[in-house]
Design a protein around this motif. Sequence first.
Motif, mmCIF file in Angstrom:
data_model
loop_
_atom_site.group_PDB
_atom_site.id
_atom_site.type_symbol
_atom_site.label_atom_id
_atom_site.label_comp_id
_atom_site.label_asym_id
_atom_site.label_seq_id
_atom_site.Cartn_x
_atom_site.Cartn_y
_atom_site.Cartn_z
ATOM 1 N N TYR A 163 0.835 -1.207 0.000
ATOM 2 C CA TYR A 163 0.000 0.000 0.000
ATOM 3 C C TYR A 163 0.864 1.248 0.000
ATOM 4 O O TYR A 163 0.652 2.173 -0.793
ATOM 5 C CB TYR A 163 -0.925 0.011 1.217
ATOM 6 C CG TYR A 163 -1.483 1.388 1.483
ATOM 7 C CD1 TYR A 163 -2.484 1.920 0.671
ATOM 8 C CD2 TYR A 163 -0.957 2.191 2.508
ATOM 9 C CE1 TYR A 163 -2.961 3.213 0.867
ATOM 10 C CE2 TYR A 163 -1.433 3.477 2.715
ATOM 11 C CZ TYR A 163 -2.428 3.983 1.893
ATOM 12 O OH TYR A 163 -2.896 5.256 2.080
ATOM 13 N N SER A 168 -0.211 4.770 -1.913
ATOM 14 C CA SER A 168 -0.363 5.910 -1.010
ATOM 15 C C SER A 168 0.206 7.192 -1.614
ATOM 16 O O SER A 168 0.874 7.177 -2.647
ATOM 17 C CB SER A 168 0.325 5.618 0.322
ATOM 18 O OG SER A 168 1.728 5.811 0.216
ATOM 19 N N SER A 181 -4.965 3.256 -7.373
ATOM 20 C CA SER A 181 -5.342 3.979 -6.163
ATOM 21 C C SER A 181 -6.563 4.855 -6.407
ATOM 22 O O SER A 181 -7.493 4.907 -5.587
ATOM 23 C CB SER A 181 -4.163 4.825 -5.677
ATOM 24 O OG SER A 181 -4.433 5.377 -4.412
ATOM 25 N N LYS A 182 -6.598 5.561 -7.529
ATOM 26 C CA LYS A 182 -7.741 6.425 -7.850
ATOM 27 C C LYS A 182 -8.996 5.601 -8.120
ATOM 28 O O LYS A 182 -10.113 6.033 -7.801
ATOM 29 C CB LYS A 182 -7.403 7.323 -9.029
ATOM 30 C CG LYS A 182 -6.373 8.395 -8.677
ATOM 31 C CD LYS A 182 -6.000 9.251 -9.889
ATOM 32 C CE LYS A 182 -4.988 10.323 -9.501
ATOM 33 N NZ LYS A 182 -4.568 11.155 -10.665
ATOM 34 N N ILE A 184 -9.695 2.849 -6.600
ATOM 35 C CA ILE A 184 -10.165 2.480 -5.258
ATOM 36 C C ILE A 184 -10.948 3.623 -4.644
ATOM 37 O O ILE A 184 -12.012 3.412 -4.040
ATOM 38 C CB ILE A 184 -8.965 2.096 -4.372
ATOM 39 C CG1 ILE A 184 -8.334 0.793 -4.872
ATOM 40 C CG2 ILE A 184 -9.385 1.961 -2.905
ATOM 41 C CD1 ILE A 184 -7.061 0.395 -4.140
ATOM 42 N N VAL A 185 -10.448 4.844 -4.793
ATOM 43 C CA VAL A 185 -11.153 6.016 -4.254
ATOM 44 C C VAL A 185 -12.538 6.132 -4.882
ATOM 45 O O VAL A 185 -13.540 6.346 -4.180
ATOM 46 C CB VAL A 185 -10.333 7.303 -4.499
ATOM 47 C CG1 VAL A 185 -11.176 8.542 -4.180
ATOM 48 C CG2 VAL A 185 -9.066 7.287 -3.655
ATOM 49 N N ARG A 189 -14.765 5.609 -1.682
ATOM 50 C CA ARG A 189 -14.939 6.867 -0.941
ATOM 51 C C ARG A 189 -16.296 7.505 -1.262
ATOM 52 O O ARG A 189 -16.632 7.688 -2.438
ATOM 53 C CB ARG A 189 -13.821 7.846 -1.272
ATOM 54 C CG ARG A 189 -13.811 9.113 -0.404
ATOM 55 C CD ARG A 189 -12.612 9.987 -0.742
ATOM 56 N NE ARG A 189 -11.351 9.302 -0.462
ATOM 57 C CZ ARG A 189 -10.150 9.790 -0.796
ATOM 58 N NH1 ARG A 189 -10.064 10.959 -1.420
ATOM 59 N NH2 ARG A 189 -9.046 9.112 -0.510
ATOM 60 N N CYS A 200 -5.864 6.715 -2.333
ATOM 61 C CA CYS A 200 -6.652 6.031 -1.301
ATOM 62 C C CYS A 200 -5.929 5.997 0.044
ATOM 63 O O CYS A 200 -4.699 5.995 0.113
ATOM 64 C CB CYS A 200 -7.001 4.610 -1.746
ATOM 65 S SG CYS A 200 -5.595 3.487 -1.900
ATOM 66 N N THR A 201 -6.724 5.962 1.091
ATOM 67 C CA THR A 201 -6.198 5.750 2.432
ATOM 68 C C THR A 201 -5.977 4.258 2.650
ATOM 69 O O THR A 201 -6.431 3.418 1.858
ATOM 70 C CB THR A 201 -7.167 6.271 3.496
ATOM 71 O OG1 THR A 201 -8.385 5.482 3.430
ATOM 72 C CG2 THR A 201 -7.512 7.735 3.268
ATOM 73 N N GLU A 204 -9.309 2.552 3.013
ATOM 74 C CA GLU A 204 -9.983 2.380 1.721
ATOM 75 C C GLU A 204 -9.370 1.227 0.945
ATOM 76 O O GLU A 204 -10.082 0.452 0.287
ATOM 77 C CB GLU A 204 -9.898 3.685 0.926
ATOM 78 C CG GLU A 204 -10.784 4.786 1.484
ATOM 79 C CD GLU A 204 -10.497 6.156 0.885
ATOM 80 O OE1 GLU A 204 -11.368 7.035 0.966
ATOM 81 O OE2 GLU A 204 -9.373 6.354 0.328
ATOM 82 N N PHE A 205 -8.066 1.093 1.023
ATOM 83 C CA PHE A 205 -7.388 -0.045 0.398
ATOM 84 C C PHE A 205 -7.885 -1.367 0.979
ATOM 85 O O PHE A 205 -8.167 -2.314 0.239
ATOM 86 C CB PHE A 205 -5.879 0.100 0.601
ATOM 87 C CG PHE A 205 -5.088 -1.177 0.516
ATOM 88 C CD1 PHE A 205 -4.996 -1.886 -0.659
ATOM 89 C CD2 PHE A 205 -4.413 -1.667 1.632
ATOM 90 C CE1 PHE A 205 -4.252 -3.072 -0.732
ATOM 91 C CE2 PHE A 205 -3.671 -2.835 1.577
ATOM 92 C CZ PHE A 205 -3.590 -3.530 0.386
ATOM 93 N N TYR A 208 -11.595 -1.987 -0.095
ATOM 94 C CA TYR A 208 -11.663 -2.403 -1.496
ATOM 95 C C TYR A 208 -11.207 -3.849 -1.651
ATOM 96 O O TYR A 208 -11.817 -4.635 -2.402
ATOM 97 C CB TYR A 208 -10.794 -1.479 -2.340
ATOM 98 C CG TYR A 208 -10.848 -1.765 -3.829
ATOM 99 C CD1 TYR A 208 -11.817 -1.168 -4.633
ATOM 100 C CD2 TYR A 208 -9.940 -2.636 -4.428
ATOM 101 C CE1 TYR A 208 -11.875 -1.423 -6.000
ATOM 102 C CE2 TYR A 208 -9.987 -2.907 -5.787
ATOM 103 C CZ TYR A 208 -10.948 -2.299 -6.562
ATOM 104 O OH TYR A 208 -11.005 -2.567 -7.920
#
Length: 323
Positions: A163, A168, A181-182, A184-185, A189, A200-201, A204-205, A208
Amino acid sequence: MKMSSRMRYLTLIMVFVFLYTVKNSVSSNPWQPVSFVIYQRKLRDLIPPTQDSMKNQMLTVIGKLFPPYNLSAVRQHQSYYFPNINIFFTGIPKAGCSNWEEALLRAEGRLDTQLAPDKVAQVHGRLTGDYSMSHYGGDGADVNSATSIIVLRNPWTRAVSGYRQKLSSEKTQGGSYTGISKNIVRAIRPDNDSNPDPLCTFEEFVRYSVKNGGINDRHFKPQTKFLSADIMRYDKIIPLEYADMMADDIFRELGKDISILHSYDQTTDPRQQSSAVKAKKWLIELSEKNPELVEEFYKIYREDFDLLKYSNFSDVNFPLPLI
């Protein structure tokens, strides 16, 4: 039927012993999911497990580790044969594979000098590609005589490392997989979330991963997915947590004065390295907030934990294997 006084007395003793054991096993841990066996709470000496104990444990998880085998038939991604040193290496992403491949390329004679830590990613592609088993065309006799090496890692620290490096916004190493990552957001989110970070935080990771049964990328796949259990044997099993000390012995046996690149954190005790400390902190915080989520995340990597009986983040010996 009435219970005799002696039977009642023995029953009370058994109940007391059980409650005392549970209290002392669980109260010292901030969180301990039911899926985990409570291995121990005392600090252990930093002595690597024996090869026999690791092979026997892996045998219970993936089956065949001993003859008959056929290494020349392995076509698993990131499996390499280095003929000059007669080493077969299975590289697992986020388990130190880049550092090991760099050292093996030097031992092989392909690299003249040690790469700088920020250049080690150069080993991927043509450098190691020439040794990939996907290109192997020999008769098998050479490969089957090789010493086979695999490096494994605690699944918690591997997930956190993946991550941090890939997803990150951490300035030191993050953001190389911004597309994932985007995505996942966008998937996790809420629209009204006030977090301005486009990446993503950690939570959130995890959410997902749980929602989708993992992330379809080699850096996040379970380590068991890289094992060719039906045709493979593993002569040298290396827990990443003990890699520095075990690598010296391996290269000494090869007659090579070579050491692997160390982690970014030079702390000798892997329990005190920043990656382990951060993984423990994040996972404890998330488990206190949502223990069911962490439990489901654990299930994705259940067999990875079993490979070497890896410690839970609530264990005092985290992230060491406990066999």
